[in-house]
Design a protein around this motif. Structure first.
Motif, mmCIF file in Angstrom:
data_model
loop_
_atom_site.group_PDB
_atom_site.id
_atom_site.type_symbol
_atom_site.label_atom_id
_atom_site.label_comp_id
_atom_site.label_asym_id
_atom_site.label_seq_id
_atom_site.Cartn_x
_atom_site.Cartn_y
_atom_site.Cartn_z
ATOM 1 N N PRO A 181 18.676 -9.361 -12.359
ATOM 2 C CA PRO A 181 17.402 -11.210 -12.214
ATOM 3 C C PRO A 181 18.112 -12.139 -12.434
ATOM 4 N N GLU A 182 19.046 -12.185 -13.710
ATOM 5 C CA GLU A 182 19.054 -13.532 -13.768
ATOM 6 C C GLU A 182 20.148 -13.557 -12.508
ATOM 7 N N THR A 183 20.894 -12.858 -11.707
ATOM 8 C CA THR A 183 21.982 -13.468 -10.768
ATOM 9 C C THR A 183 20.871 -13.607 -9.539
ATOM 10 N N PRO A 236 14.128 -13.434 -15.713
ATOM 11 C CA PRO A 236 13.911 -14.709 -14.629
ATOM 12 C C PRO A 236 13.146 -14.638 -13.089
ATOM 13 N N LEU A 237 12.918 -13.164 -12.651
ATOM 14 C CA LEU A 237 12.747 -12.905 -10.967
ATOM 15 C C LEU A 237 12.689 -11.367 -11.068
ATOM 16 N N MET A 238 11.643 -11.192 -10.652
ATOM 17 C CA MET A 238 10.944 -9.828 -9.946
ATOM 18 C C MET A 238 10.474 -9.233 -10.762
ATOM 19 N N GLU A 239 9.293 -9.681 -11.958
ATOM 20 C CA GLU A 239 9.428 -9.253 -13.217
ATOM 21 C C GLU A 239 7.882 -8.619 -13.166
ATOM 22 N N ASP A 240 7.238 -9.210 -11.726
ATOM 23 C CA ASP A 240 5.699 -8.417 -11.763
ATOM 24 C C ASP A 240 5.625 -7.069 -10.485
ATOM 25 N N VAL A 241 7.046 -7.360 -9.835
ATOM 26 C CA VAL A 241 7.900 -5.900 -9.161
ATOM 27 C C VAL A 241 8.182 -5.085 -10.660
ATOM 28 N N ARG A 252 0.202 -1.141 -0.111
ATOM 29 C CA ARG A 252 -0.095 0.176 -0.580
ATOM 30 C C ARG A 252 1.047 1.311 0.474
ATOM 31 N N LEU A 253 1.780 1.340 0.956
ATOM 32 C CA LEU A 253 2.934 2.396 0.555
ATOM 33 C C LEU A 253 3.630 2.745 -0.632
ATOM 34 N N THR A 254 4.185 1.566 -0.911
ATOM 35 C CA THR A 254 5.040 1.873 -2.277
ATOM 36 C C THR A 254 4.157 1.438 -3.127
ATOM 37 N N GLY A 255 2.909 1.073 -3.895
ATOM 38 C CA GLY A 255 2.314 1.228 -5.082
ATOM 39 C C GLY A 255 2.907 -0.656 -5.607
ATOM 40 N N ILE A 256 4.187 -1.284 -5.126
ATOM 41 C CA ILE A 256 4.695 -2.094 -5.665
ATOM 42 C C ILE A 256 3.584 -3.732 -5.522
ATOM 43 N N ALA A 257 3.012 -3.916 -6.387
ATOM 44 C CA ALA A 257 2.827 -5.292 -6.229
ATOM 45 C C ALA A 257 3.432 -6.114 -6.245
ATOM 46 N N THR A 258 3.328 -8.459 -6.061
ATOM 47 C CA THR A 258 3.625 -9.269 -5.919
ATOM 48 C C THR A 258 2.872 -9.953 -6.749
ATOM 49 N N GLY A 259 3.203 -11.071 -7.546
ATOM 50 C CA GLY A 259 2.739 -11.818 -7.855
ATOM 51 C C GLY A 259 1.838 -12.404 -7.167
ATOM 52 N N ASP A 260 1.947 -12.712 -5.852
ATOM 53 C CA ASP A 260 1.051 -13.784 -4.893
ATOM 54 C C ASP A 260 -0.177 -12.973 -4.966
ATOM 55 N N GLN A 261 -0.496 -11.485 -5.101
ATOM 56 C CA GLN A 261 -0.965 -10.453 -4.661
ATOM 57 C C GLN A 261 -2.134 -10.655 -6.388
ATOM 58 N N ALA A 262 -2.407 -11.621 -6.996
ATOM 59 C CA ALA A 262 -3.138 -11.760 -8.084
ATOM 60 C C ALA A 262 -3.505 -10.252 -8.755
ATOM 61 N N LEU A 279 17.076 -10.260 -1.465
ATOM 62 C CA LEU A 279 16.237 -9.949 -2.398
ATOM 63 C C LEU A 279 15.910 -8.616 -3.716
ATOM 64 N N ARG A 280 14.974 -8.353 -2.826
ATOM 65 C CA ARG A 280 15.166 -6.933 -3.369
ATOM 66 C C ARG A 280 15.797 -6.199 -2.902
#
Length: 245
Positions: A228-230, A172-177, A144-154, A218-219
């Motif tokens: 993202p590969e690393t 390969p990672l962080m595509e949702d962010v 809510r504070l950042t306006g960033i969502a992750t895949g777990d949040q649909a 990771l974030r």
């Protein structure tokens, strides 16, 4: 900046495409699609995108969704492939181990008539440990504070906006962010308070505090500029260590 939408779009009924990327999910795909059957009964479509499973996932999904398709492996690649064939005005990207609340369609209909370009649900972890409630609260507050969502949040998004932004970056990672970082420049997210429920098996297998600290690590490294590969390599190494312990 708020997104402008055609005035007549508010009069059109909700038409949702739910896109589910899968890989080796033979044990869970049946329950996932059974949970999504009410969406299909209401006239919406469910698309399963398989990343080359060798355990019969695609075969088990056939007949229980509107379309099963194959693509290259990788969640971003799979979700983009599903979006390309989707017919809905709103695209909902759902992890196979995440369950929508019963109020999901009503919430998405409110989103349809809003002026937001995209949105996400609050999240709750399925396990009964009190600590899981604390973890979920912090996840929701952070989002809510950042306006960033992750895949777990649909995450869900209007199709024209998704297409204008050229979808997920195929990393390969962080595509949702990465996508929500671009989406929040279009509008703040439409936040649904009724939570999706995400399987807590990762937290239970790896340990709650380990998972919290590892995901924050990771974030932090992603925002610092690590590729993202690393990060994907670190993630896979952590998964292997947990499975061997």
């Amino acid at each position: 900046m708020a997104t402008q939408h055609p005035s007549d779009s508010q009069c059109d009924p909700l038409y949702l495409s739910c896109i589910v990327p899968v890989w080796r999910e033979a044990a869970t795909i049946g329950a996932t699609l059974a949970h999504l059957q009410p969406l299909r009964d209401s006239g919406h479509e469910v698309i399963v995108v398989d990343g080359g499973s060798d355990d019969g996932t695609a075969r088990l999904a056939a007949g229980h969704c509107d379309r099963v398709m194959q693509s290259g492996r990788g969640r971003a690649v799979q979700m983009n492939a599903g979006a390309q064939v989707a017919k809905g005005d709103i695209l909902l990207f759902l992890h196979v181990d995440t369950r929508l609340p019963g109020s999901a369609l009503a919430a998405l209909d409110r989103f349809r008539v809003s002026r937001k370009a995209w949105g996400r649900f609050n999240v709750r972890l399925s396990g009964r440990r009190p600590m899981f409630r604390v973890v979920a609260w912090f996840m929701n507050q952070r989002s809510r504070l950042t306006g960033i969502a992750t895949g777990d949040q649909a995450l869900f998004v209007r199709r024209p906006v998704f297409e204008a932004l050229r979808g997920f970056e195929e990393i390969p990672l962080m595509e949702d962010v990465e996508l929500s970082s671009r989406l929040r420049l279009v509008s703040r997210p439409f936040c649904v308070s009724d939570p999706v429920v995400t399987d807590s098996r990762r937290w239970e297998r790896h340990g709650t505090w380990h998972t919290i600290l590892f995901m924050w690590r990771l974030r932090w490294r992603y925002w610092r500029g690590d590729s993202p590969e690393t990060l994907a390599s670190l993630y896979q190494s952590d998964v292997r260590d947990a499975s061997e312990s």
